[in-house]
Design a protein around this motif. Structure first.
Motif, mmCIF file in Angstrom:
data_model
loop_
_atom_site.group_PDB
_atom_site.id
_atom_site.type_symbol
_atom_site.label_atom_id
_atom_site.label_comp_id
_atom_site.label_asym_id
_atom_site.label_seq_id
_atom_site.Cartn_x
_atom_site.Cartn_y
_atom_site.Cartn_z
ATOM 1 N N GLN A 26 -15.721 -31.101 -32.816
ATOM 2 C CA GLN A 26 -14.865 -32.294 -32.889
ATOM 3 C C GLN A 26 -13.393 -31.986 -33.224
ATOM 4 O O GLN A 26 -12.759 -32.736 -33.946
ATOM 5 C CB GLN A 26 -15.434 -33.276 -33.904
ATOM 6 C CG GLN A 26 -16.737 -33.900 -33.482
ATOM 7 C CD GLN A 26 -16.561 -34.802 -32.274
ATOM 8 O OE1 GLN A 26 -15.768 -35.720 -32.295
ATOM 9 N NE2 GLN A 26 -17.279 -34.501 -31.209
ATOM 10 N N GLY A 27 -12.874 -30.887 -32.714
ATOM 11 C CA GLY A 27 -11.470 -30.567 -32.919
ATOM 12 C C GLY A 27 -11.178 -29.772 -34.178
ATOM 13 O O GLY A 27 -10.034 -29.415 -34.427
ATOM 14 N N TYR A 28 -12.206 -29.505 -35.002
ATOM 15 C CA TYR A 28 -11.972 -28.723 -36.220
ATOM 16 C C TYR A 28 -11.734 -27.253 -35.913
ATOM 17 O O TYR A 28 -11.237 -26.522 -36.765
ATOM 18 C CB TYR A 28 -13.127 -28.895 -37.201
ATOM 19 C CG TYR A 28 -13.120 -30.255 -37.841
ATOM 20 C CD1 TYR A 28 -12.167 -30.583 -38.793
ATOM 21 C CD2 TYR A 28 -14.038 -31.225 -37.469
ATOM 22 C CE1 TYR A 28 -12.133 -31.837 -39.367
ATOM 23 C CE2 TYR A 28 -14.021 -32.477 -38.037
ATOM 24 C CZ TYR A 28 -13.067 -32.781 -38.985
ATOM 25 O OH TYR A 28 -13.030 -34.023 -39.544
ATOM 26 N N VAL A 29 -12.116 -26.809 -34.739
ATOM 27 C CA VAL A 29 -11.732 -25.483 -34.276
ATOM 28 C C VAL A 29 -10.434 -25.679 -33.506
ATOM 29 O O VAL A 29 -10.432 -26.258 -32.423
ATOM 30 C CB VAL A 29 -12.823 -24.861 -33.364
ATOM 31 C CG1 VAL A 29 -12.361 -23.526 -32.826
ATOM 32 C CG2 VAL A 29 -14.121 -24.709 -34.110
ATOM 33 N N GLY A 30 -9.331 -25.248 -34.067
ATOM 34 C CA GLY A 30 -8.023 -25.493 -33.457
ATOM 35 C C GLY A 30 -7.761 -24.558 -32.294
ATOM 36 O O GLY A 30 -6.951 -23.652 -32.387
ATOM 37 N N CYS A 31 -8.438 -24.780 -31.200
ATOM 38 C CA CYS A 31 -8.363 -23.881 -30.055
ATOM 39 C C CYS A 31 -7.994 -24.685 -28.809
ATOM 40 O O CYS A 31 -8.822 -25.417 -28.280
ATOM 41 C CB CYS A 31 -9.716 -23.195 -29.892
ATOM 42 S SG CYS A 31 -9.781 -22.017 -28.564
ATOM 43 N N ALA A 32 -6.762 -24.587 -28.378
ATOM 44 C CA ALA A 32 -6.316 -25.239 -27.146
ATOM 45 C C ALA A 32 -6.194 -24.156 -26.082
ATOM 46 O O ALA A 32 -5.510 -23.154 -26.282
ATOM 47 C CB ALA A 32 -4.980 -25.932 -27.371
ATOM 48 N N LEU A 33 -6.866 -24.336 -24.945
ATOM 49 C CA LEU A 33 -6.979 -23.268 -23.955
ATOM 50 C C LEU A 33 -6.414 -23.669 -22.602
ATOM 51 O O LEU A 33 -6.533 -24.817 -22.186
ATOM 52 C CB LEU A 33 -8.453 -22.901 -23.758
ATOM 53 C CG LEU A 33 -9.232 -22.484 -24.988
ATOM 54 C CD1 LEU A 33 -10.706 -22.418 -24.665
ATOM 55 C CD2 LEU A 33 -8.730 -21.159 -25.488
ATOM 56 N N VAL A 34 -5.832 -22.708 -21.933
ATOM 57 C CA VAL A 34 -5.531 -22.813 -20.510
ATOM 58 C C VAL A 34 -6.405 -21.761 -19.846
ATOM 59 O O VAL A 34 -6.308 -20.581 -20.158
ATOM 60 C CB VAL A 34 -4.038 -22.549 -20.216
ATOM 61 C CG1 VAL A 34 -3.789 -22.508 -18.724
ATOM 62 C CG2 VAL A 34 -3.167 -23.606 -20.872
ATOM 63 N N LEU A 35 -7.296 -22.197 -18.958
ATOM 64 C CA LEU A 35 -8.251 -21.289 -18.337
ATOM 65 C C LEU A 35 -8.055 -21.298 -16.832
ATOM 66 O O LEU A 35 -8.060 -22.358 -16.209
ATOM 67 C CB LEU A 35 -9.690 -21.722 -18.672
ATOM 68 C CG LEU A 35 -10.748 -20.812 -18.093
ATOM 69 C CD1 LEU A 35 -11.201 -19.821 -19.141
ATOM 70 C CD2 LEU A 35 -11.904 -21.608 -17.583
ATOM 71 N N GLY A 36 -7.855 -20.127 -16.265
ATOM 72 C CA GLY A 36 -7.695 -19.998 -14.829
ATOM 73 C C GLY A 36 -8.670 -18.988 -14.279
ATOM 74 O O GLY A 36 -9.111 -18.086 -14.986
ATOM 75 N N GLY A 37 -9.017 -19.151 -13.019
ATOM 76 C CA GLY A 37 -9.914 -18.198 -12.388
ATOM 77 C C GLY A 37 -10.107 -18.510 -10.920
ATOM 78 O O GLY A 37 -9.691 -19.556 -10.425
ATOM 79 N N VAL A 38 -10.734 -17.578 -10.232
ATOM 80 C CA VAL A 38 -11.046 -17.733 -8.817
ATOM 81 C C VAL A 38 -12.537 -17.481 -8.655
ATOM 82 O O VAL A 38 -13.063 -16.493 -9.160
ATOM 83 C CB VAL A 38 -10.242 -16.741 -7.940
ATOM 84 C CG1 VAL A 38 -10.597 -16.899 -6.479
ATOM 85 C CG2 VAL A 38 -8.752 -16.926 -8.149
ATOM 86 N N ASP A 39 -13.222 -18.397 -7.988
ATOM 87 C CA ASP A 39 -14.638 -18.204 -7.693
ATOM 88 C C ASP A 39 -14.873 -18.487 -6.206
ATOM 89 O O ASP A 39 -13.917 -18.532 -5.416
ATOM 90 C CB ASP A 39 -15.526 -19.066 -8.600
ATOM 91 C CG ASP A 39 -15.256 -20.554 -8.469
ATOM 92 O OD1 ASP A 39 -14.677 -20.986 -7.454
ATOM 93 O OD2 ASP A 39 -15.633 -21.297 -9.391
ATOM 94 N N VAL A 40 -16.117 -18.690 -5.808
ATOM 95 C CA VAL A 40 -16.441 -18.884 -4.393
ATOM 96 C C VAL A 40 -15.830 -20.158 -3.819
ATOM 97 O O VAL A 40 -15.691 -20.273 -2.599
ATOM 98 C CB VAL A 40 -17.968 -18.896 -4.164
ATOM 99 C CG1 VAL A 40 -18.562 -17.539 -4.485
ATOM 100 C CG2 VAL A 40 -18.638 -19.978 -4.967
ATOM 101 N N THR A 41 -15.470 -21.106 -4.669
ATOM 102 C CA THR A 41 -14.875 -22.360 -4.183
ATOM 103 C C THR A 41 -13.357 -22.325 -4.173
ATOM 104 O O THR A 41 -12.736 -23.295 -3.776
ATOM 105 C CB THR A 41 -15.364 -23.553 -5.029
ATOM 106 O OG1 THR A 41 -14.956 -23.360 -6.383
ATOM 107 C CG2 THR A 41 -16.870 -23.695 -4.956
#
Length: 165
Positions: A26-41
């Protein structure tokens, strides 16, 4: 995930796992992420907030300098950018974040993700390099009392352990 299935995971599966884990706290882990990647789609870029919600966007920013960086991306992003043009635009956006926010760092790091893998360009630019570095403080011996001292002997294991499956 790849070890369990023997295949490359899809980016959306990784996003789902991360967002579920963050939602659980519920937001108590202060982790804001930008995640990028390439897969089959194809290529993907996600933004994952500390409370677990996600956005799928063509470009995104996070952090204390994100408003200034987003203004640069919104005004100059084009679908037809090549890799070098994209790196220049991202560097310009990060510079805007650095110079308009005191909490942002001083180096520009850029990451390029393709179907062949990712490449990180550390210190792509150093627009705000420190001129003077503070020396670490030195304390006289005996300033901090030693409450407890343990000396442990290290153990060397020479036999291999074979696990049965």
């Amino acid at each position: 995930l790849r070890l369990a299935t023997g295949t490359q995971p899809r980016v959306c599966a990784v996003v789902r796992r991360l967002s579920s884990m963050l939602f659980k706290y519920q937001g108590y882990v202060g982790c804001a992420l930008v995640l990028g990647g390439v897969d089959v789609t194809g290529p993907h870029l996600y933004q994952i907030y500390p409370h677990g919600s996600t956005d799928y966007l063509p470009f995104t920013t996070m952090g204390s300098g994100s408003l200034a960086a987003m203004s640069v991306l919104e005004s100059e992003y084009q679908e037809t950018l090549d890799v070098e043009g994209g790196k220049q635009l991202v560097a310009k956006a990060i510079r805007a974040g650095i110079f308009n926010d005191l909490g942002s760092g001083g180096n520009v790091d850029v990451c390029v993700i393709t179907k062949d893998g990712g490449q990180i360009f550390r210190n792509y630019e150093k627009p705000n390099e420190r001129k003077f570095k503070m020396k670490p403080p030195t304390f006289a011996k005996g300033t901090t009392p030693v409450l407890k001292e343990d000396i442990m002997k290290l153990v060397t294991v020479e036999d291999d352990v074979v696990m049965r499956t």
